[in-house]
Design a protein around this motif. Structure first.
Motif, mmCIF file in Angstrom:
data_model
loop_
_atom_site.group_PDB
_atom_site.id
_atom_site.type_symbol
_atom_site.label_atom_id
_atom_site.label_comp_id
_atom_site.label_asym_id
_atom_site.label_seq_id
_atom_site.Cartn_x
_atom_site.Cartn_y
_atom_site.Cartn_z
ATOM 1 N N GLY A 76 0.715 -1.129 -0.071
ATOM 2 C CA GLY A 76 -0.042 -0.099 0.118
ATOM 3 C C GLY A 76 0.809 1.035 -0.054
ATOM 4 N N ARG A 77 0.160 2.427 0.355
ATOM 5 C CA ARG A 77 0.449 3.882 0.411
ATOM 6 C C ARG A 77 1.044 4.046 1.669
ATOM 7 N NH1 ARG A 77 -2.691 8.616 -1.794
ATOM 8 N NH2 ARG A 77 -3.332 7.008 -3.040
ATOM 9 N N VAL A 78 2.360 4.948 1.720
ATOM 10 C CA VAL A 78 2.908 5.296 2.709
ATOM 11 C C VAL A 78 3.029 6.992 2.542
ATOM 12 C CG1 VAL A 78 4.958 5.470 4.398
ATOM 13 C CG2 VAL A 78 4.286 3.228 3.198
ATOM 14 N N ALA A 79 2.463 7.677 3.786
ATOM 15 C CA ALA A 79 2.302 8.991 3.362
ATOM 16 C C ALA A 79 3.793 9.665 3.647
ATOM 17 C CB ALA A 79 1.290 9.669 4.303
ATOM 18 N N ARG A 80 4.529 9.095 4.373
ATOM 19 C CA ARG A 80 5.919 9.490 4.949
ATOM 20 C C ARG A 80 6.876 8.768 4.285
ATOM 21 N NH1 ARG A 80 3.900 11.218 11.087
ATOM 22 N NH2 ARG A 80 2.451 12.712 10.298
#
Length: 111
Positions: A76-80
């Motif tokens: 998935g996505r990682v914001a940082r």
């Protein structure tokens, strides 16, 4: 928090995610025998979240490509900042015999 999971199902694919479009900053792949794909995806998502919730801003996603053998992509996505071992952690989870047995038992159950 309300259940805001996005679920997309077709004849060839199941996707469970929190956000669209899906971004695969972290990911790993594994094969699974045919079963109830949505149940499998949710089980993988839950355990992946437990494993990776230590990564700030992680938003899990699981995609199951249907066929004679199911092709699963999890991550998935990682914001940082993406931890350098995050994809390896997902791969280890997908290849864990203990998890795989439990996921498949649930995904093959008659409910």
């Amino acid at each position: 928090m309300p259940n805001t999971w996005i679920v997309e199902q077709s004849e060839t694919r199941v996707l469970v995610t929190r956000r669209k479009p899906v971004r695969w900053d972290v990911s790993a792949r594994a094969e699974f025998p045919p079963c109830k794909a949505l149940r499998l995806a949710h089980q993988i998502r839950q355990d992946m979240w437990r494993e990776l919730q230590k990564i700030k801003g992680f938003c899990p996603a699981v995609e199951v490509e249907l066929g004679e053998v199911f092709q699963v992509r999890a991550g998935g996505r990682v914001a940082r900042h993406v931890h350098p071992l995050a994809s390896e952690w997902v791969e280890d989870l997908l290849n864990s015999n203990t998890h795989r047995r439990r996921w498949l038992a649930y995904a093959k159950a008659r409910t």
